[in-house]
Design an enzyme around this catalytic site. Structure first.
Site, mmCIF file in Angstrom:
data_model
loop_
_atom_site.group_PDB
_atom_site.id
_atom_site.type_symbol
_atom_site.label_atom_id
_atom_site.label_comp_id
_atom_site.label_asym_id
_atom_site.label_seq_id
_atom_site.Cartn_x
_atom_site.Cartn_y
_atom_site.Cartn_z
ATOM 1 N N GLY A 272 14.495 -16.555 15.835
ATOM 2 C CA GLY A 272 12.956 -16.962 15.229
ATOM 3 C C GLY A 272 12.435 -15.155 14.963
ATOM 4 O O GLY A 272 11.983 -14.965 14.051
ATOM 5 N N GLU B 21 -5.815 -24.623 25.785
ATOM 6 C CA GLU B 21 -4.981 -25.776 25.139
ATOM 7 C C GLU B 21 -4.115 -26.085 26.250
ATOM 8 O O GLU B 21 -3.132 -25.596 26.507
ATOM 9 C CB GLU B 21 -4.174 -25.074 23.865
ATOM 10 C CG GLU B 21 -3.642 -26.423 23.045
ATOM 11 C CD GLU B 21 -2.888 -25.729 21.760
ATOM 12 O OE1 GLU B 21 -2.114 -25.049 21.754
ATOM 13 O OE2 GLU B 21 -3.081 -26.512 20.739
ATOM 14 N N GLU C 243 -0.364 -21.135 12.248
ATOM 15 C CA GLU C 243 -1.067 -22.117 12.331
ATOM 16 C C GLU C 243 -0.758 -22.365 13.782
ATOM 17 O O GLU C 243 0.023 -22.603 14.364
ATOM 18 C CB GLU C 243 -0.403 -23.508 11.578
ATOM 19 C CG GLU C 243 -1.465 -24.674 11.369
ATOM 20 C CD GLU C 243 -1.392 -25.511 12.635
ATOM 21 O OE1 GLU C 243 -2.362 -25.136 13.446
ATOM 22 O OE2 GLU C 243 -0.853 -26.574 12.672
ATOM 23 N N LYS D 49 13.892 -21.908 10.714
ATOM 24 C CA LYS D 49 14.259 -21.675 12.104
ATOM 25 C C LYS D 49 13.399 -22.991 12.764
ATOM 26 O O LYS D 49 12.037 -22.615 13.099
ATOM 27 C CB LYS D 49 14.006 -20.456 12.719
ATOM 28 C CG LYS D 49 14.753 -20.065 14.063
ATOM 29 C CD LYS D 49 14.729 -21.157 15.243
ATOM 30 C CE LYS D 49 13.439 -20.840 15.822
ATOM 31 N NZ LYS D 49 13.383 -21.689 17.075
ATOM 32 N N CYS E 115 -1.889 -30.298 17.739
ATOM 33 C CA CYS E 115 -2.702 -28.967 17.864
ATOM 34 C C CYS E 115 -4.032 -29.388 17.630
ATOM 35 O O CYS E 115 -5.159 -28.794 17.745
ATOM 36 C CB CYS E 115 -2.166 -27.933 17.003
ATOM 37 S SG CYS E 115 -1.691 -28.623 15.431
ATOM 38 N N GLY F 279 13.656 -19.159 19.831
ATOM 39 C CA GLY F 279 12.767 -18.141 19.289
ATOM 40 C C GLY F 279 12.907 -16.755 19.422
ATOM 41 O O GLY F 279 12.954 -16.013 18.360
#
Ligand code: NAP
Ligand code: MG
Length: 462
Positions: A207, A369, A245, A170, A279, A203
């Site tokens: 997902g 982030e 991850e 996906k 990332c 998602g």
């Protein structure tokens, strides 16, 4: 490429169960370039069944044959190199040379490395009176983000196939065309029906259905920490293997003995590439007090040089998010020395390459982030202070250390709570394990360590 109006399931493009579609937008000019079907739980179920049906034959296919097919897949990616680069540029917005070199180039290297590994890896070992077999985990549900659309797919699919697993992918809703191109490549390479399956969709719908499906044995996810935590909880409740991850807030540590200009210039380039949507980007630059002002000047000049060469960020939401972080930085007292929150163009989701000085370790822009072209320069007093700052976030994905000699940099790197460190500008290695300490994730991708994520042991005693 022209989008497929279906899902790639069981070796063929099949109509989606529902009628909803996802618009694919070019972030450089905000134009709709195509549409793909938005998958539902029904599509996911059909794909997982196809993957389960294909598993017995694929898992017992000799590794050398699997290796040859992964090699053929690599060759198909090579043949589609230009189309891949153009497609990534169209749906992600990255400048074409970067798409060619990185977005198309790196996945070819990774696919090639798994063709080699599948051929040479020993799926059997002896421990005392035991023979230990390394067997495939089963059906993999792979959920990938948009920032490196093909790389993130190949990072999961290539080792899964090398291990003997079958896969349902996906991909991110923003970059489904690259995923369809990958499916075409897998088909042309002769990957057997059902071994690789693609369901495009949102998602929280497709997902989530994939992460929750009881026919999935391992969920491999790359993306935000918020969704990662949810997927980890779902997998944990079902006693399913999971690889996560997640994000990063990596430190670029410039020790007092380092070549300052080089460290700053490479550091700024590292963040600006892919418009900061990496990332592992070194978004915090740590400089000693004595050379702080000089570093700020160098970084501002380096960022200014990027000007209009930088691509847009992926969508309007990310643009608003990144600009919001820049405003937050100003509010909390950091000083903008390059760029700023204003959008540089009327059209397209562009953000100015931005450098902040006078950033303190606890500020929001030094902790969260941002996923945009924003560097924060933080002052440290001595090495222990630098280490405390470097390790002072919930993340631990990557980083860099610069010093007059490698040994000094290595000594510092060994004390960092992070999964990857580039020493004095060391280059990316597509076979070195990649993954996070702390909340940057669980598990590793790439190379032999990435392969073992898809294997489980069976011990026979004699
Ligand atoms: P995201 O929502 O975590 O997206 C990653 C993948 O997970 C996409 O395929 C996404 O589908 C899917 N997904 C979303 N919600 C899900 C759910 N409830 N269950 C199962 N799958 C789900 O990330 P994003 O919204 O694109 O980006 C938000 C932030 O995440 C970024 O600003 C950045 O900080 C971080 N990020 C990190 C990485 C990384 O490489 N570590 C990559 C991308 C983003 P949709 O595409 O439909 O959302
Ligand atoms: Mg999302």
């Amino acid at each position: 490429m022209k989008a497929h109006d279906g899902m790639y399931i069981g070796g063929a493009w099949r109509p989606a169960a529902g009628t909803d579609t996802i618009e694919v937008v070019n972030p450089a000019d905000e134009q709709v370039i195509d549409r793909v079907p938005a998958g539902t739980a029904q599509d996911v179920d059909a794909a997982v069944r196809a993957a389960r049906d294909a598993f017995p034959a694929w898992s017992t296919t000799p590794p050398a044959e699997r290796a040859a097919l992964i090699g053929a897949l690599r060759d198909q990616l090579v043949a589609r190199k230009d189309e891949i680069a153009e497609t990534v540029t169209a749906e992600l917005g990255s400048p074409l040379p970067f798409s060619q070199m990185v977005h198309a180039g790196v996945p070819i290297l990774v696919a090639g490395s798994y063709a080699d590994l599948a051929a040479t890896y020993s799926f059997e070992e002896k421990i005392g009176n035991s023979t230990v077999y390394l067997e495939p985990v089963g059906v993999v549900g792979a959920i990938t983000p948009w920032n490196y659309p093909l790389h993130q797919i190949v990072n999961k699919v290539a080792p899964a196939l090398a291990a003997g697993c079958t896969v349902v992918l996906k991909p991110a809703e923003d970059t489904p065309l690259t995923a369809q191109l990958f499916a075409e490549a897998a088909h042309e390479a002769g990957i057997p029906a059902g071994v690789f399956n693609l369901v495009t969709g949102l998602g929280p719908v497709a997902g989530q259905a994939l992460a929750e499906h009881e026919g999935v044995d391992l969920v491999s996810f790359t993306g935000s920490t918020a969704v990662g935590k949810q997927i980890g909880a779902t997998a944990g409740a079902a006693v399913k293997r999971v690889a996560l991850e997640l994000g990063g807030k990596s430190a670029n540590v410039i020790l007092p003995s380092a070549d300052l200009a080089k460290a700053v210039n490479v550091g700024v380039a590292n963040v600006m590439s892919n418009s900061g949507q990496t990332c592992s980007a070194w978004t915090r630059m740590l400089v000693d007090s004595a050379r702080y002002d000089e570093a700020v000047e160098l970084a501002a000049a380096a960022a200014a040089k990027y000007g209009s060469r930088i691509g847009p960020v992926v969508n309007a939401k990310q643009q608003a998010r990144v600009r919001g972080y820049i405003e937050k930085g100003v509010e909390e007292g950091a000083r903008v020395v390059a760029g700023g929150a204003e959008a540089p163009h009327e059209q397209g989701y562009f953000v100015q390459p931005t450098v902040f000085a006078d950033v303190t370790p606890e500020m929001t822009i030094a902790q969260e982030e941002i996923f945009g072209p924003v560097v924060s320069i933080i002052r440290y007093e001595d090495e222990d202070d630098a280490l405390r700052i470097a390790n002072g976030t919930v993340y631990g994905l990557a980083g860099a250390v610069w010093a007059a000699d490698d040994a000094e940099a290595v000594a510092f790197a060994r004390r960092m709570d992070t999964g990857q460190v580039d020493i004095n500008g060391g280059s990316f290695n597509p076979q070195a394990p990649f993954g996070g300490y702390k909340q940057s994730g669980v598990g590793r991708e790439l190379g032999p360590h990435g392969l073992t994520e898809y294997l489980q042991t069976k011990s026979l005693q004699f």
